[in-house]
Write a protein that holds these residues in place. Structure first.
Motif, PDB file in Angstrom:
ATOM      1  N   ALA A 108       0.875  -1.167   0.000  1.00 51.97           N
ATOM      2  CA  ALA A 108       0.000   0.000   0.000  1.00 51.97           C
ATOM      3  C   ALA A 108       0.914   1.220   0.000  1.00 51.97           C
ATOM      4  CB  ALA A 108      -0.859  -0.010   1.265  1.00 51.97           C
ATOM      5  N   ALA A 109       0.576   2.223  -0.808  1.00 53.82           N
ATOM      6  CA  ALA A 109       1.468   3.380  -0.897  1.00 53.82           C
ATOM      7  C   ALA A 109       0.666   4.656  -1.073  1.00 53.82           C
ATOM      8  CB  ALA A 109       2.435   3.200  -2.069  1.00 53.82           C
ATOM      9  N   GLY A 110       1.308   5.762  -0.739  1.00 47.23           N
ATOM     10  CA  GLY A 110       0.705   7.071  -0.952  1.00 47.23           C
ATOM     11  C   GLY A 110       1.087   7.573  -2.343  1.00 47.23           C
ATOM     12  N   TYR A 187       3.673   9.304   8.935  1.00 45.23           N
ATOM     13  CA  TYR A 187       3.569   9.594   7.512  1.00 45.23           C
ATOM     14  C   TYR A 187       4.497  10.771   7.220  1.00 45.23           C
ATOM     15  CZ  TYR A 187      -0.528   6.532   7.115  1.00 45.23           C
ATOM     16  OH  TYR A 187      -1.374   5.455   7.104  1.00 45.23           O
ATOM     17  N   GLU A 188       4.721  11.032   5.954  1.00 51.58           N
ATOM     18  CA  GLU A 188       5.646  12.083   5.550  1.00 51.58           C
ATOM     19  C   GLU A 188       4.995  13.454   5.762  1.00 51.58           C
ATOM     20  OE1 GLU A 188       4.397   9.609   3.512  1.00 51.58           O
ATOM     21  OE2 GLU A 188       6.002   8.287   4.216  1.00 51.58           O
ATOM     22  N   VAL A 204       4.995   6.623  -2.360  1.00 47.97           N
ATOM     23  CA  VAL A 204       5.820   6.534  -1.154  1.00 47.97           C
ATOM     24  C   VAL A 204       5.203   5.520  -0.190  1.00 47.97           C
ATOM     25  CG1 VAL A 204       4.605   8.485  -0.036  1.00 47.97           C
ATOM     26  CG2 VAL A 204       6.927   7.915   0.686  1.00 47.97           C
ATOM     27  N   GLY A 205       6.079   4.747   0.454  1.00 46.59           N
ATOM     28  CA  GLY A 205       5.579   3.747   1.397  1.00 46.59           C
ATOM     29  C   GLY A 205       6.651   3.345   2.394  1.00 46.59           C
ATOM     30  N   MET A 206       6.290   2.388   3.265  1.00 47.75           N
ATOM     31  CA  MET A 206       7.163   2.019   4.390  1.00 47.75           C
ATOM     32  C   MET A 206       7.670   0.579   4.295  1.00 47.75           C
ATOM     33  SD  MET A 206       4.844   3.735   7.390  1.00 47.75           S
ATOM     34  CE  MET A 206       4.056   5.339   7.149  1.00 47.75           C
ATOM     35  N   THR A 229      -3.286   3.852  -1.998  1.00 43.95           N
ATOM     36  CA  THR A 229      -4.404   3.801  -1.047  1.00 43.95           C
ATOM     37  C   THR A 229      -4.840   5.196  -0.596  1.00 43.95           C
ATOM     38  OG1 THR A 229      -2.778   3.508   0.717  1.00 43.95           O
ATOM     39  CG2 THR A 229      -3.845   1.518  -0.117  1.00 43.95           C
ATOM     40  N   ASN A 230      -3.998   6.181  -0.854  1.00 48.21           N
ATOM     41  CA  ASN A 230      -4.277   7.569  -0.440  1.00 48.21           C
ATOM     42  C   ASN A 230      -3.349   8.473  -1.231  1.00 48.21           C
ATOM     43  OD1 ASN A 230      -2.233   6.180   1.529  1.00 48.21           O
ATOM     44  ND2 ASN A 230      -1.718   8.373   1.554  1.00 48.21           N
ATOM     45  N   ALA A 232      -0.522  11.233  -1.112  1.00 49.14           N
ATOM     46  CA  ALA A 232       0.475  11.519  -0.083  1.00 49.14           C
ATOM     47  C   ALA A 232       0.203  12.878   0.568  1.00 49.14           C
ATOM     48  CB  ALA A 232       1.873  11.471  -0.686  1.00 49.14           C
ATOM     49  N   LEU A 240      -3.984  12.190   6.652  1.00 53.86           N
ATOM     50  CA  LEU A 240      -3.865  10.787   6.237  1.00 53.86           C
ATOM     51  C   LEU A 240      -4.276   9.896   7.394  1.00 53.86           C
ATOM     52  CD1 LEU A 240      -2.241  12.108   4.008  1.00 53.86           C
ATOM     53  CD2 LEU A 240      -0.437  10.457   4.373  1.00 53.86           C
ATOM     54  N   VAL A 245      -6.168   3.793   4.246  1.00 55.51           N
ATOM     55  CA  VAL A 245      -5.255   2.841   3.612  1.00 55.51           C
ATOM     56  C   VAL A 245      -5.907   1.457   3.551  1.00 55.51           C
ATOM     57  CG1 VAL A 245      -3.028   1.661   3.881  1.00 55.51           C
ATOM     58  CG2 VAL A 245      -3.180   4.131   4.271  1.00 55.51           C
TER      59      VAL A 245
HETATM   60  N1  HPA Z   1       3.017   7.222   3.133  1.00 55.78           N
HETATM   61  C1  HPA Z   1       3.767   6.176   3.550  1.00 55.78           C
HETATM   62  N2  HPA Z   1       3.318   4.945   3.573  1.00 55.78           N
HETATM   63  C2  HPA Z   1       2.068   4.704   3.142  1.00 55.78           C
HETATM   64  C3  HPA Z   1       1.249   5.744   2.685  1.00 55.78           C
HETATM   65  C4  HPA Z   1       1.756   7.076   2.677  1.00 55.78           C
HETATM   66  O1  HPA Z   1       1.086   8.040   2.292  1.00 55.78           O
HETATM   67  N3  HPA Z   1       0.064   5.172   2.337  1.00 55.78           N
HETATM   68  C5  HPA Z   1       0.194   3.829   2.562  1.00 55.78           C
HETATM   69  N4  HPA Z   1       1.403   3.556   3.052  1.00 55.78           N
END
Ligand code: HPA
Length: 267
Positions: A108-110, A187-188, A204-206, A229-230, A232, A240, A245
């Motif tokens: 899952a990433a922003g 989150y960032e 961006v993700g973790m 999923t969102n 950033a 966020l 997510v």
């Molecule tokens: N930032 C970092 N990790 C994430 C994000 C995000 O916006 N959404 C899902 N994982």
């Protein structure tokens, strides 16, 4: 720890897996499609870490998916949980030692790229390691790979072409882009996201970055997808949340599953 996990898992499964899969936050549903499943909880494995992240189950699932033998991590480990980089990549090494040649990673990433929308699936073409460390730091174990592994083709070009073909045949649309990995758990900030966009990041993700580095070291043929999923931080005028997510994962996970099943069938 790796050898003992490999030995234990081998005693539970009928044959070597061909494809390894890592499922990201809220994307664990693919594991439920595996036929003749064998479940191995991480807790059964000596000294193995246990997943604590939301939306992560914490087990290997072995079985068949679209005609291939697969082993899937239903739940992965993140740096922000407090695990060491070596612990995070241990399951990747275990799956390779079990015999898998291909690795498919999801996360899952922003969305950093402003042309992306929530729910988009992004085929990762490359990454930027912003975690400030590297899982291969320390004495190199030649059994796994070389001291200085090449990362030029970490996201396998042949598999990326196959993914594009499968996108066309299934009608599941994909975008392409660069994934930037941060440690989290915060989150960032909006300023960081603007900086990351300038650096060339699209999402961006973790997670993912340590696993892909380990996979390159192991000469896994790797393919990876981000579910956006969102958007950033700072792109939309809203905070966020983890709920967003997981909700997007639940809503769009089925499309990602369809695409990945097709790819596995045609590998
Ligand atoms: N930032 C970092 N990790 C994430 C994000 C995000 O916006 N959404 C899902 N994982």
């Amino acid at each position: 720890m790796i050898d003992s996990a490999v030995k234990y898992i081998r005693s539970k499964i009928p044959a070597s897996p061909e494809v390894a899969i890592i499922l990201g936050s809220g994307l664990g549903g693919l594991a439920d499609k595996i036929e003749n499943p064998v479940y191995i909880d991480y807790g059964e494995l000596e000294d193995f870490p246990v997943s604590t992240a939301p939306g992560h189950k914490g087990r290997f699932v072995y079985g068949e998916l679209n005609g291939k033998r697969v082993i899937c991590m239903q739940g992965r480990f993140h740096y922000y949980e407090g695990y060491t980089m070596k612990q995070i990549i241990a399951p990747v090494r275990v799956m390779r030692k079990l015999g898998a040649e291909y690795l498919i990673v999801t996360n899952a990433a922003g969305g950093v790229n402003k042309s992306f929308n929530v729910g988009d699936i992004m085929l990762i073409t490359d990454h930027i390691n912003f975690m400030g460390t590297n899982p291969l730091i320390g004495k190199n174990d030649d059994e796994f790979g070389v001291r200085f592994p090449d990362m030029s083709f970490a996201y396998n070009p042949d598999l990326r072409r196959l993914a594009a073909q499968c996108s066309a045949s299934t009608g599941v649309e994909i975008k392409e882009g660069v994934y930037l990995g941060c440690t989290g758990p915060s989150y960032e900030t909006p300023a960081e996201i603007r900086a990351f966009r300038t650096l060339g990041a699209d999402a961006v993700g973790m997670s993912t970055v340590p696993e892909i580095i380990a996979a390159s070291h192991l000469k896994f043929k790797t393919l990876a997808f981000s579910l956006i999923t969102n958007m950033a931080a700072g792109i939309l005028d809203q905070p966020l949340t983890e709920e967003e997510v997981l909700e997007t994962g639940a809503r769009k996970g089925a499309e990602m599953q369809k695409l990945i099943c097709e790819i596995i069938g045609r590998i």
